[in-house]
Design a protein around this motif. Sequence first.
Motif, PDB file in Angstrom:
ATOM      1  N   UNK A 126       0.807  -1.221   0.000  1.00 36.68           N
ATOM      2  CA  UNK A 126       0.000   0.000   0.000  1.00 36.68           C
ATOM      3  C   UNK A 126       0.838   1.267   0.000  1.00 36.68           C
ATOM      4  N   UNK A 127       2.156   1.139   0.104  1.00 37.11           N
ATOM      5  CA  UNK A 127       3.021   2.309  -0.013  1.00 37.11           C
ATOM      6  C   UNK A 127       2.999   2.890  -1.420  1.00 37.11           C
ATOM      7  N   UNK A 128       2.358   2.221  -2.378  1.00 41.92           N
ATOM      8  CA  UNK A 128       2.239   2.817  -3.714  1.00 41.92           C
ATOM      9  C   UNK A 128       1.219   3.949  -3.743  1.00 41.92           C
ATOM     10  N   UNK A 129       0.527   4.166  -2.617  1.00 37.61           N
ATOM     11  CA  UNK A 129      -0.393   5.293  -2.513  1.00 37.61           C
ATOM     12  C   UNK A 129      -1.774   5.035  -3.070  1.00 37.61           C
ATOM     13  N   UNK A 130      -1.973   3.862  -3.661  1.00 36.93           N
ATOM     14  CA  UNK A 130      -3.268   3.568  -4.268  1.00 36.93           C
ATOM     15  C   UNK A 130      -4.145   2.735  -3.331  1.00 36.93           C
ATOM     16  N   UNK A 131      -5.424   2.649  -3.667  1.00 40.20           N
ATOM     17  CA  UNK A 131      -6.342   1.784  -2.929  1.00 40.20           C
ATOM     18  C   UNK A 131      -6.314   0.398  -3.552  1.00 40.20           C
ATOM     19  N   UNK A 132      -6.255  -0.626  -2.716  1.00 43.99           N
ATOM     20  CA  UNK A 132      -6.273  -2.013  -3.167  1.00 43.99           C
ATOM     21  C   UNK A 132      -7.528  -2.692  -2.637  1.00 43.99           C
ATOM     22  N   UNK A 133      -8.002  -3.683  -3.375  1.00 45.13           N
ATOM     23  CA  UNK A 133      -9.088  -4.500  -2.851  1.00 45.13           C
ATOM     24  C   UNK A 133      -8.504  -5.561  -1.927  1.00 45.13           C
ATOM     25  N   UNK A 134      -9.367  -6.110  -1.094  1.00 47.04           N
ATOM     26  CA  UNK A 134      -8.923  -7.173  -0.203  1.00 47.04           C
ATOM     27  C   UNK A 134      -8.422  -8.368  -0.994  1.00 47.04           C
ATOM     28  N   UNK A 135      -9.083  -8.666  -2.123  1.00 51.63           N
ATOM     29  CA  UNK A 135      -8.662  -9.785  -2.964  1.00 51.63           C
ATOM     30  C   UNK A 135      -7.292  -9.569  -3.577  1.00 51.63           C
ATOM     31  N   UNK A 136      -7.016  -8.354  -4.025  1.00 51.87           N
ATOM     32  CA  UNK A 136      -5.704  -8.055  -4.593  1.00 51.87           C
ATOM     33  C   UNK A 136      -4.596  -8.227  -3.562  1.00 51.87           C
ATOM     34  N   UNK A 137      -4.846  -7.757  -2.351  1.00 53.12           N
ATOM     35  CA  UNK A 137      -3.850  -7.895  -1.300  1.00 53.12           C
ATOM     36  C   UNK A 137      -3.672  -9.356  -0.893  1.00 53.12           C
ATOM     37  N   UNK A 138      -4.752 -10.115  -0.893  1.00 54.65           N
ATOM     38  CA  UNK A 138      -4.654 -11.538  -0.561  1.00 54.65           C
ATOM     39  C   UNK A 138      -3.765 -12.257  -1.569  1.00 54.65           C
ATOM     40  N   UNK A 139      -3.971 -11.988  -2.854  1.00 55.02           N
ATOM     41  CA  UNK A 139      -3.136 -12.619  -3.886  1.00 55.02           C
ATOM     42  C   UNK A 139      -1.692 -12.153  -3.774  1.00 55.02           C
ATOM     43  N   UNK A 140      -1.503 -10.875  -3.478  1.00 54.40           N
ATOM     44  CA  UNK A 140      -0.148 -10.336  -3.353  1.00 54.40           C
ATOM     45  C   UNK A 140       0.618 -11.029  -2.226  1.00 54.40           C
ATOM     46  N   UNK A 141      -0.042 -11.264  -1.105  1.00 51.96           N
ATOM     47  CA  UNK A 141       0.616 -11.870   0.049  1.00 51.96           C
ATOM     48  C   UNK A 141       0.555 -13.396   0.031  1.00 51.96           C
ATOM     49  N   UNK A 142      -0.221 -13.965  -0.900  1.00 59.23           N
ATOM     50  CA  UNK A 142      -0.327 -15.417  -0.983  1.00 59.23           C
ATOM     51  C   UNK A 142      -1.104 -16.038   0.157  1.00 59.23           C
ATOM     52  N   UNK A 143      -2.199 -15.375   0.567  1.00 58.74           N
ATOM     53  CA  UNK A 143      -3.023 -15.899   1.651  1.00 58.74           C
ATOM     54  C   UNK A 143      -4.467 -16.006   1.180  1.00 58.74           C
ATOM     55  N   UNK A 144      -5.269 -16.737   1.937  1.00 52.42           N
ATOM     56  CA  UNK A 144      -6.686 -16.888   1.616  1.00 52.42           C
ATOM     57  C   UNK A 144      -7.429 -15.581   1.853  1.00 52.42           C
ATOM     58  N   UNK A 145      -8.533 -15.420   1.152  1.00 48.05           N
ATOM     59  CA  UNK A 145      -9.322 -14.194   1.276  1.00 48.05           C
ATOM     60  C   UNK A 145      -9.811 -13.985   2.710  1.00 48.05           C
ATOM     61  N   UNK A 146     -10.208 -15.066   3.370  1.00 53.41           N
ATOM     62  CA  UNK A 146     -10.688 -14.945   4.748  1.00 53.41           C
ATOM     63  C   UNK A 146      -9.564 -14.491   5.679  1.00 53.41           C
ATOM     64  N   UNK A 147      -8.352 -14.981   5.428  1.00 51.12           N
ATOM     65  CA  UNK A 147      -7.194 -14.569   6.233  1.00 51.12           C
ATOM     66  C   UNK A 147      -6.895 -13.096   6.007  1.00 51.12           C
ATOM     67  N   UNK A 148      -6.937 -12.676   4.738  1.00 52.33           N
ATOM     68  CA  UNK A 148      -6.678 -11.271   4.414  1.00 52.33           C
ATOM     69  C   UNK A 148      -7.703 -10.369   5.087  1.00 52.33           C
ATOM     70  N   UNK A 149      -8.963 -10.778   5.051  1.00 52.72           N
ATOM     71  CA  UNK A 149     -10.016  -9.963   5.655  1.00 52.72           C
ATOM     72  C   UNK A 149      -9.786  -9.765   7.143  1.00 52.72           C
ATOM     73  N   UNK A 150      -9.356 -10.825   7.827  1.00 51.75           N
ATOM     74  CA  UNK A 150      -9.100 -10.729   9.269  1.00 51.75           C
ATOM     75  C   UNK A 150      -7.947  -9.756   9.549  1.00 51.75           C
ATOM     76  N   UNK A 151      -6.879  -9.879   8.783  1.00 51.85           N
ATOM     77  CA  UNK A 151      -5.728  -8.997   8.988  1.00 51.85           C
ATOM     78  C   UNK A 151      -6.075  -7.545   8.665  1.00 51.85           C
ATOM     79  N   UNK A 152      -6.822  -7.328   7.588  1.00 55.00           N
ATOM     80  CA  UNK A 152      -7.189  -5.962   7.212  1.00 55.00           C
ATOM     81  C   UNK A 152      -8.078  -5.327   8.280  1.00 55.00           C
TER      82      UNK A 152
END
Length: 247
Positions: free
Chosen positions: A37-63
């Motif tokens: 997110x240091x790129x200054x843009x808004x990301x979706x939860x799904x995009x961040x999940x794929x970027x970090x290599x985690x499940x969508x449910x895991x990403x949602x909890x962390x976010x």
Amino acid sequence: MTTRPTRRPAVSGPAARLAGLAALIADETRAAFLLALLDGRAWTAGELARHAGVAASTASEHLGRLVAGGLLTEERQGRHRYVRLAGPRAAQLVEDLSAHVTGAGPAGEADRPRTLRESGARSAMARGRTCYDHLAGRLGIAVTDALTARGLLRQDTGFALTDDGLRWFGAVGIGLERSGRRPLTRACLDWTERRPHLAGVAGAALCRHALDARWCVRVGSERAVKVTPEGESALLELLGIAPAALR
């Protein structure tokens, strides 16, 4: 006679808040989200999940934890949930911590790229990138040095635009919105160059103008930016930066 163990008083106040913030960042998945997110843009939860290599449910909890902790803000558009860094202070915290740990280990072993693709991405980031909302890498340093050499920016007593610098921004057509508490200029330690580049309102305005005028364009999915031929001409004319220094 049995002696009861003395109970330590619960930590509260600033110490507790600092420990809570440290615990919030001290997770590899959440750290990966913050760096992306240091790129200054808004990301979706799904995009961040794929970027970090985690499940969508895991990403949602962390976010959810990062939003609750004040490091991220979120907004929803239809079915999509977008998140971004909460502001310049959150970005500065992440960038400063990144600069502190980059290259850790003997001879930088912990930070060596593991694949050819990773090596190429690292090289592109080192040439030029956005650091939240301002320019960084060799591009950011070249611009900062050129502003300083021309008497537009002072670094001797902290970063400050000179009167000529304020006029230069106006002449180029770069507006400087000074509302809020954000400083007009701020030195930000560049984690690849290990030198300060220009941040603050002026740094953000210059970066925004460079992207809008297509002096540079984003490349790949990371924060890397590449100077265009138009950008090389503009930076040579306006700041005397040789194109070879931008490649």
